[in-house]
Design a protein around this motif. Structure first.
Motif, PDB file in Angstrom:
ATOM      1  N   ARG A 234       1.332  -1.426   0.115  1.00  0.00           N
ATOM      2  CA  ARG A 234      -0.162   0.100  -0.041  1.00  0.00           C
ATOM      3  C   ARG A 234       0.976   1.482   0.155  1.00  0.00           C
ATOM      4  O   ARG A 234       2.135   1.016   0.520  1.00  0.00           O
ATOM      5  CB  ARG A 234      -0.970   0.461   1.100  1.00  0.00           C
ATOM      6  N   ALA A 235       0.157   2.350  -0.398  1.00  0.00           N
ATOM      7  CA  ALA A 235       0.924   3.638  -0.533  1.00  0.00           C
ATOM      8  C   ALA A 235      -0.213   4.782   0.481  1.00  0.00           C
ATOM      9  O   ALA A 235      -1.339   4.471   0.048  1.00  0.00           O
ATOM     10  CB  ALA A 235       0.896   4.417  -1.971  1.00  0.00           C
ATOM     11  N   PHE A 236       0.960   4.828   1.345  1.00  0.00           N
ATOM     12  CA  PHE A 236      -0.044   5.784   2.257  1.00  0.00           C
ATOM     13  C   PHE A 236       0.682   7.526   2.126  1.00  0.00           C
ATOM     14  O   PHE A 236       2.209   7.522   2.018  1.00  0.00           O
ATOM     15  CB  PHE A 236       0.272   5.802   3.861  1.00  0.00           C
ATOM     16  N   VAL A 237      -0.332   8.556   2.364  1.00  0.00           N
ATOM     17  CA  VAL A 237      -0.332   9.716   1.397  1.00  0.00           C
ATOM     18  C   VAL A 237      -0.377  10.488   2.380  1.00  0.00           C
ATOM     19  O   VAL A 237      -1.846  10.577   2.789  1.00  0.00           O
ATOM     20  CB  VAL A 237       0.098  10.292   0.112  1.00  0.00           C
ATOM     21  N   THR A 238       0.245  12.078   2.756  1.00  0.00           N
ATOM     22  CA  THR A 238      -0.264  12.885   3.729  1.00  0.00           C
ATOM     23  C   THR A 238      -0.711  14.056   3.173  1.00  0.00           C
ATOM     24  O   THR A 238      -0.357  14.422   2.414  1.00  0.00           O
ATOM     25  CB  THR A 238       0.869  13.447   4.397  1.00  0.00           C
ATOM     26  N   ASP A 239      -1.714  14.591   2.953  1.00  0.00           N
ATOM     27  CA  ASP A 239      -2.593  15.625   2.674  1.00  0.00           C
ATOM     28  C   ASP A 239      -2.434  16.374   3.340  1.00  0.00           C
ATOM     29  O   ASP A 239      -3.788  16.344   4.448  1.00  0.00           O
ATOM     30  CB  ASP A 239      -4.129  14.480   2.046  1.00  0.00           C
ATOM     31  N   GLN A 240      -2.046  17.991   3.397  1.00  0.00           N
ATOM     32  CA  GLN A 240      -1.779  18.836   4.857  1.00  0.00           C
ATOM     33  C   GLN A 240      -3.368  19.298   4.369  1.00  0.00           C
ATOM     34  O   GLN A 240      -3.188  19.130   5.405  1.00  0.00           O
ATOM     35  CB  GLN A 240      -1.022  19.843   3.875  1.00  0.00           C
ATOM     36  N   HIS A 241      -3.368  19.785   3.210  1.00  0.00           N
ATOM     37  CA  HIS A 241      -4.694  20.867   3.563  1.00  0.00           C
ATOM     38  C   HIS A 241      -6.483  20.248   3.860  1.00  0.00           C
ATOM     39  O   HIS A 241      -7.052  20.431   4.806  1.00  0.00           O
ATOM     40  CB  HIS A 241      -4.948  21.713   2.241  1.00  0.00           C
ATOM     41  N   GLY A 242      -6.015  18.683   3.674  1.00  0.00           N
ATOM     42  CA  GLY A 242      -7.342  17.456   4.499  1.00  0.00           C
ATOM     43  C   GLY A 242      -7.207  16.914   5.717  1.00  0.00           C
ATOM     44  O   GLY A 242      -7.969  16.840   5.609  1.00  0.00           O
ATOM     45  N   ASP A 243      -6.555  17.621   6.170  1.00  0.00           N
ATOM     46  CA  ASP A 243      -5.799  16.399   7.603  1.00  0.00           C
ATOM     47  C   ASP A 243      -6.313  15.077   7.073  1.00  0.00           C
ATOM     48  O   ASP A 243      -6.865  15.171   8.693  1.00  0.00           O
ATOM     49  CB  ASP A 243      -6.387  17.236   8.494  1.00  0.00           C
ATOM     50  N   THR A 244      -5.737  14.190   5.622  1.00  0.00           N
ATOM     51  CA  THR A 244      -6.554  13.154   6.100  1.00  0.00           C
ATOM     52  C   THR A 244      -5.239  12.184   5.607  1.00  0.00           C
ATOM     53  O   THR A 244      -3.976  12.633   5.252  1.00  0.00           O
ATOM     54  CB  THR A 244      -7.193  13.071   4.982  1.00  0.00           C
ATOM     55  N   ILE A 245      -5.521  10.955   5.045  1.00  0.00           N
ATOM     56  CA  ILE A 245      -3.892   9.629   4.538  1.00  0.00           C
ATOM     57  C   ILE A 245      -5.102   9.339   3.258  1.00  0.00           C
ATOM     58  O   ILE A 245      -6.195   8.452   4.384  1.00  0.00           O
ATOM     59  CB  ILE A 245      -3.630   9.407   5.908  1.00  0.00           C
ATOM     60  N   SER A 246      -4.440   9.567   2.170  1.00  0.00           N
ATOM     61  CA  SER A 246      -5.094   8.732   1.230  1.00  0.00           C
ATOM     62  C   SER A 246      -4.203   7.294   1.503  1.00  0.00           C
ATOM     63  O   SER A 246      -2.654   7.528   1.446  1.00  0.00           O
ATOM     64  CB  SER A 246      -4.727   9.677  -0.291  1.00  0.00           C
ATOM     65  N   VAL A 247      -4.616   5.950   1.207  1.00  0.00           N
ATOM     66  CA  VAL A 247      -4.432   5.118   0.670  1.00  0.00           C
ATOM     67  C   VAL A 247      -4.384   3.962  -0.573  1.00  0.00           C
ATOM     68  O   VAL A 247      -5.985   4.716  -0.672  1.00  0.00           O
ATOM     69  CB  VAL A 247      -4.960   4.171   2.050  1.00  0.00           C
TER      70      VAL A 247
END
Length: 320
Positions: A234-247
């Protein structure tokens, strides 16, 4: 990111800390607001040391043997060398331009630093404290990632919307790859076949076939992606302005989840050496979030210094 760097003062100070315990993996988190480095024990999930750095530290790269951590301070233009076991600053290497991203060659040297302002990759001998090569790349290079075999080094050239591929031995760029808008962090897979860039301006991740030197896919993610970690397919991505982690899945590149995990303004991200947990530096929350890579649940939020960035390879693996 560089535009968000605050303050320039270089705080010359000794390290504050106890010696490293044997057998504990650790996270070294750069704190831009408090001008220091928090060391987090990943077994106890507690901070165990604070090391003053100065110059608004942002980039971090732990050496492959775990003995050193290299920290960039964009405002003071310094590369700080930290003895990870002793928790002390070994030396400070004065650079020029805008040092931001940092990475270590798999052999342990040189240390590569991205110069945001002069559009170059700088190779530094950390023992001599000297610059050994200057390599022209695209505009405003930020993230850096070498391939595991050490033959190539990739830079995310934010303002050129490209990745430069550098031949490490020849010390020159041999290819460029167009990607999404304003790539920032770049991560290379463990087999050296692919790279992933977090494209701040187009809210997606570019997937690069490194041997072919071409983009093979672009995966939509959350708002203002900053960096990518890889674990368990899996790839985990920090979304700065979304306050989320996309996977998303690295096999078929399909989305798996978008985690509203509780941190605020996520930036640096890394997997633990066993791939079971994901660590996230939450700039506005002043925490290091720990996420189970399988269940995707946050299992801890460790208090660190002010303004954690942890841009780079910030985990130190220790022998068990």
């Amino acid at each position: 990111m560089a535009a968000r760097a605050r303050g320039l003062a270089l705080a010359v100070a000794a390290g504050l800390a106890a010696a490293a315990p044997a057998g504990a993996d650790e996270a070294f988190v750069t704190n831009q607001g408090s001008d220091d480095l928090t060391v987090v024990d990943l077994d106890s999930l507690k901070p165990v040391a604070t090391i003053p750095i100065g110059g608004k530290p942002a980039g971090i790269a732990v050496s492959p043997d775990g003995a050193r951590a290299y920290v960039t301070s964009p405002e003071s233009k310094v590369l700080t060398v930290v003895d990870t076991a002793a928790r002390t600053v070994s030396r400070r290497i004065q650079l020029t331009g805008g040092p931001l991203g940092v990475a270590v060659h798999p052999s342990g040297r040189p240390v590569y630093v991205a110069d945001w302002y002069a559009h170059r990759l700088v190779a530094v001998d950390p023992d001599a404290g000297t610059v050994t090569a200057e390599i022209s790349v695209g505009e405003s290079p930020s993230g850096i990632a070498p391939t595991p075999d050490g033959r190539l080094v990739l830079t995310a050239d934010r303002d050129s919307d490209q990745v430069s591929i550098v031949d490490a031995a020849a010390a020159r760029a041999v290819a460029t790859v167009k990607v999404g808008t304003r790539p920032f962090g770049v991560t290379v897979s463990a087999d050296g076949a692919r790279a992933y860039t977090a494209n701040v301006g187009s809210n997606d991740v570019s997937v690069i076939d490194i041997p072919a030197a071409r983009e093979i896919a672009r995966v939509p993610v959350g708002n203002t992606p900053y960096a990518v970690a890889l674990a368990g397919g899996r790839a985990f991505v920090t979304d700065q302005h979304g306050d989320t982690i996309s996977v998303f899945s690295t096999a078929d590149l399909k989305p798996i989840a978008r985690l509203d995990y509780g941190g605020e303004y996520p930036e640096g991200i890394a997997a633990t050496p066993d791939g079971r947990r994901i660590l996230v530096a939450d700039w506005f929350s002043n925490t290091l979030s720990v996420i189970d890579a399988e269940t995707l649940k946050r299992i801890a939020a460790v208090k660190v210094g002010d303004g954690p960035r942890a841009f780079g390879a910030f985990v130190r693996a220790t022998p068990r």
